[in-house]
Write an enzyme that holds these catalytic residues in place. Structure first.
Site, PDB file in Angstrom:
ATOM      1  N   ASP A 196       0.854  -1.190   0.000  1.00 44.00           N
ATOM      2  CA  ASP A 196       0.000   0.000   0.000  1.00 44.00           C
ATOM      3  C   ASP A 196       0.888   1.237   0.000  1.00 44.00           C
ATOM      4  O   ASP A 196       1.898   1.294   0.717  1.00 44.00           O
ATOM      5  CB  ASP A 196      -0.908  -0.015   1.230  1.00 44.00           C
ATOM      6  CG  ASP A 196      -1.946   1.084   1.180  1.00 44.00           C
ATOM      7  OD1 ASP A 196      -3.020   0.846   0.602  1.00 44.00           O
ATOM      8  OD2 ASP A 196      -1.688   2.174   1.728  1.00 44.00           O
TER       9      ASP A 196
ATOM     10  N   ASP B 113      -1.453   8.890 -10.046  1.00 45.69           N
ATOM     11  CA  ASP B 113      -1.444   7.773 -11.000  1.00 45.69           C
ATOM     12  C   ASP B 113      -0.015   7.414 -11.406  1.00 45.69           C
ATOM     13  O   ASP B 113       0.338   6.236 -11.544  1.00 45.69           O
ATOM     14  CB  ASP B 113      -2.243   8.139 -12.252  1.00 45.69           C
ATOM     15  CG  ASP B 113      -3.742   8.238 -11.984  1.00 45.69           C
ATOM     16  OD1 ASP B 113      -4.193   7.741 -10.929  1.00 45.69           O
ATOM     17  OD2 ASP B 113      -4.451   8.804 -12.834  1.00 45.69           O
TER      18      ASP B 113
ATOM     19  N   GLU C 114      -4.929   2.150  -4.016  1.00 45.23           N
ATOM     20  CA  GLU C 114      -3.465   2.147  -4.036  1.00 45.23           C
ATOM     21  C   GLU C 114      -2.890   0.886  -3.406  1.00 45.23           C
ATOM     22  O   GLU C 114      -1.715   0.847  -3.038  1.00 45.23           O
ATOM     23  CB  GLU C 114      -2.928   3.382  -3.294  1.00 45.23           C
ATOM     24  CG  GLU C 114      -3.153   3.395  -1.794  1.00 45.23           C
ATOM     25  CD  GLU C 114      -4.523   3.902  -1.377  1.00 45.23           C
ATOM     26  OE1 GLU C 114      -4.680   4.222  -0.182  1.00 45.23           O
ATOM     27  OE2 GLU C 114      -5.430   3.995  -2.226  1.00 45.23           O
TER      28      GLU C 114
END
Length: 394
Positions: free
Chosen positions: A261, A278, A304
């Site tokens: 993460d 992104d 994410e």
């Protein structure tokens, strides 16, 4: 109605022209697939070649026969180029140019300067046979089962057409020169052109089938890939994990699951923008792909968060990889529109050596380890087995 040779030539010309249009339309709907336009032009040239040979009514035909042979040779060469383009392979065009040049030279010499229909037909048949055998060799190769049928059908059609040309060359050369003429009412000519027209139909059908299989595979791949990062998506993860678990159980091998993460990802989006966020995710996947093996499985689990499945790997070995990934992400800032964005990741690890080969349990354990890594300050790696021992100690 009995079909004479001229009627068959008209049929070949019309059939090739229609196939050219079909392939051109297919190329407009499959722009990412190479080779279709080569084959469209090949069918068009074959149509021109057959059409130019039709008016040759006088005993010694002229430039129309030479031009017809040149178009037919160019059509065969374009089919080979189309195969190479379809397979994304470079092509040595000089051999094809040499073959087309030989057909033009042989046809011109034995038609205009030293008329000899027997030698012209024999030499051209052997050249065409060579081009068709080259096409067959390029297609008759080991492939995955879903590709094999289309490739081998097309390759076998090329091989049969090559054999037909060889048989024609042998038959013409071994017979009396006075007995052969392009429009003589001998069985060889209509048989040759009938076989050629049928095989051309098989060739085009086979190539369209190859394109169809490629498009189906690409659509399936698109359905399984996360569009932003290029990692596998959640759906494909759920399907693939069962296969990997079954393989690990069958081979009695360990398997590890990592949950990754990006730390403070919302802050990255708020400060630098969503496009910058992104780009951070893309770099994370790029870093991970540079470190994992071909058999490892990396998927975007959500937002994410990413899941990495490592076959033949225990928890301790997975920890070494996780540390490399963590350090790589922290030490390589993401560059976006003049901004240098530093990001870190937290990773939780669970291994089948402590959890067992149950994907739901492994995923939950890795997620628990990820949560503990974030609780401990982020930018770190946590093993579920270590967390369990601490909890038992408490």
């Amino acid at each position: 109605m009995n079909l004479d040779l001229r009627t068959m030539m008209v049929m070949i010309a019309v059939l090739s022209f229609l196939l050219s249009i079909l392939l051109l339309v297919a190329s407009l709907h499959a722009r990412g697939i190479k080779g279709l336009r080569h084959w469209s032009m090949a069918s068009l040239f074959i149509s021109f070649g057959a059409g130019l040979a039709y008016p040759a009514l006088i005993p010694q035909p002229g430039w129309n026969i030479v031009a017809g042979a040149a178009f037919l040779a160019a059509g065969s060469a374009l089919q080979f180029l189309g195969i190479q383009a379809f397979k994304n392979r470079p092509c040595q065009c000089r051999w094809l140019l040499l073959a087309v040049g030989l057909v033009i030279g042989v046809s011109a010499w034995f038609t205009l300067f030293d008329p000899n229909t027997q030698l012209r037909a024999t030499a051209n048949s052997l050249i065409f046979a060579g081009i068709n055998f080259a096409c067959a060799r390029s297609l008759l190769i080991p492939l995955a089962s879903y590709q094999r049928t289309a490739h081998w059908l097309t390759g076998a059609s090329f091989a049969v057409l090559g054999l037909v040309y060889v048989a024609r060359a042998v038959s013409i050369f071994s017979g009396p020169a006075a007995d052969y003429g392009l429009f003589n009412p001998m069985p060889l000519n209509p048989l040759m052109f009938f076989a050629g027209s049928v095989i051309q139909l098989f060739l085009s059908f086979g190539f369209v089938l190859m394109v169809n299989y490629r498009m189906a595979a690409e659509l399936e791949n698109l359905a399984a890939i996360d569009a932003l990062t290029g990692a596998w998506n959640r759906r494909s993860l759920d399907l693939e994990c069962q296969r990997l678990l079954a393989r690990s159980a069958r081979r009695k091998e360990a398997l590890a699951v990592l949950m990754m993460d990006v730390d403070y990802f919302k802050n990255i989006n708020d400060v630098h923008g969503h496009q910058a966020g992104d780009q951070v995710l893309k770099q994370l996947i790029s870093n991970a792909k540079s470190q994992i093996r071909g058999e490892d499985y990396l998927a975007r689990y959500g937002g994410e968060e990413f899941c990495l499945i490592l076959p033949c790997t225990n928890e301790r070995e997975a920890n070494h990889l996780a540390e490399r990934l963590r350090q790589m992400q922290a030490n390589r800032p993401t560059h976006w529109q003049g901004q240098s964005i530093t990001s870190t990741i937290s990773i939780g690890i669970a291994g089948s050596d402590s959890i067992g080969l149950n994907f739901a349990a492994l995923l939950q354990a890795a997620d628990t380890a990820l949560y503990r890594a974030k609780q401990a300050g982020r930018n770190r790696v946590a093993n579920f087995s270590d967390i369990s021992l601490q909890e038992l100690g408490e």
